[in-house]
Design an enzyme around this catalytic site. Structure first.
Site, PDB file in Angstrom:
ATOM      1  N   ASN A 194      22.730 -25.307   6.251  1.00 12.33           N
ATOM      2  CA  ASN A 194      22.164 -26.375   7.067  1.00 12.33           C
ATOM      3  C   ASN A 194      23.173 -27.025   8.006  1.00 12.33           C
ATOM      4  O   ASN A 194      22.877 -28.051   8.626  1.00 12.33           O
ATOM      5  CB  ASN A 194      21.527 -27.431   6.166  1.00 12.33           C
ATOM      6  CG  ASN A 194      20.564 -26.819   5.181  1.00 12.33           C
ATOM      7  OD1 ASN A 194      20.820 -26.831   3.988  1.00 12.33           O
ATOM      8  ND2 ASN A 194      19.482 -26.225   5.662  1.00 12.33           N
ATOM      9  N   VAL A 223      24.208 -30.332  12.575  1.00 13.77           N
ATOM     10  CA  VAL A 223      23.664 -30.560  11.238  1.00 13.77           C
ATOM     11  C   VAL A 223      22.142 -30.549  11.292  1.00 13.77           C
ATOM     12  O   VAL A 223      21.537 -31.219  12.133  1.00 13.77           O
ATOM     13  CB  VAL A 223      24.145 -31.923  10.675  1.00 13.77           C
ATOM     14  CG1 VAL A 223      23.541 -32.200   9.319  1.00 13.77           C
ATOM     15  CG2 VAL A 223      25.657 -31.979  10.620  1.00 13.77           C
ATOM     16  N   CYS A 224      21.524 -29.790  10.387  1.00 12.97           N
ATOM     17  CA  CYS A 224      20.068 -29.791  10.246  1.00 12.97           C
ATOM     18  C   CYS A 224      19.735 -30.781   9.139  1.00 12.97           C
ATOM     19  O   CYS A 224      19.900 -30.493   7.954  1.00 12.97           O
ATOM     20  CB  CYS A 224      19.564 -28.398   9.878  1.00 12.97           C
ATOM     21  SG  CYS A 224      17.778 -28.331   9.654  1.00 12.97           S
ATOM     22  N   LEU A 225      19.309 -31.944   9.533  1.00 16.19           N
ATOM     23  CA  LEU A 225      19.004 -33.007   8.588  1.00 16.19           C
ATOM     24  C   LEU A 225      17.659 -33.613   8.993  1.00 16.19           C
ATOM     25  O   LEU A 225      17.568 -34.312   9.999  1.00 16.19           O
ATOM     26  CB  LEU A 225      20.117 -34.059   8.642  1.00 16.19           C
ATOM     27  CG  LEU A 225      20.203 -35.048   7.519  1.00 16.19           C
ATOM     28  CD1 LEU A 225      20.484 -34.344   6.192  1.00 16.19           C
ATOM     29  CD2 LEU A 225      21.319 -36.047   7.811  1.00 16.19           C
TER      30      LEU A 225
END
Length: 136
Positions: free
Chosen positions: A56, A63-65
């Site tokens: 992620n 950042v994949c959040l």
């Protein structure tokens, strides 16, 4: 615990996270925050300043959040929720929504090999032509 490069600019800061358990345990990771003028109506921009092998987090720092996505961010949310979600990325990486596709695929296909790859990259080895810093 936020670190400010410029103490007169509170809109740019860095936090450090050191996971106490899991595959990324023991190393220290920097996350950079940029608060825009539209905050709290627009989520802060968050990038990872430490290159790591994670499904992620891209090696470039993106950042994949979900909590900071345009779809999920709400003005009532705060920085603590983002920090909690960042900590959770280390405890529960999401291989089904990877930003780093090969890391997500490896975690789904072979969790043992994925854990070994994380360990090697934290020791400063390269993977898929990407050199990782020695963090442990």
């Amino acid at each position: 615990w936020p670190e400010f490069d410029d103490p007169d600019d509170l809109t740019h800061f860095r936090i450090m996270i050191r996971p106490q358990q899991g595959m990324w345990c023991g190393a220290l990771y920097a996350f950079n925050f940029v608060i825009t003028r539209d905050y709290p109506h627009v989520a802060p921009k968050v990038t990872c300043g430490t290159k790591i092998f994670h499904p992620n987090i891209e090696p470039t720092g993106k950042v994949c959040l979900p909590v900071i996505s345009d779809m999920e961010w709400k003005p009532i949310m705060d920085l603590n929720q983002i920090i909690y979600s960042l900590c959770n990325l280390f405890n529960s990486p999401d291989p089904d929504d990877p930003l780093h596709p090969s890391a997500g695929a490896l975690l789904r296909a072979n969790p043992t090999q994925f854990a070994e790859t994380v360990k090697r990259t934290l020791q400063g080895y390269s993977h898929e032509g990407i050199q990782y810093p020695k963090l442990l």
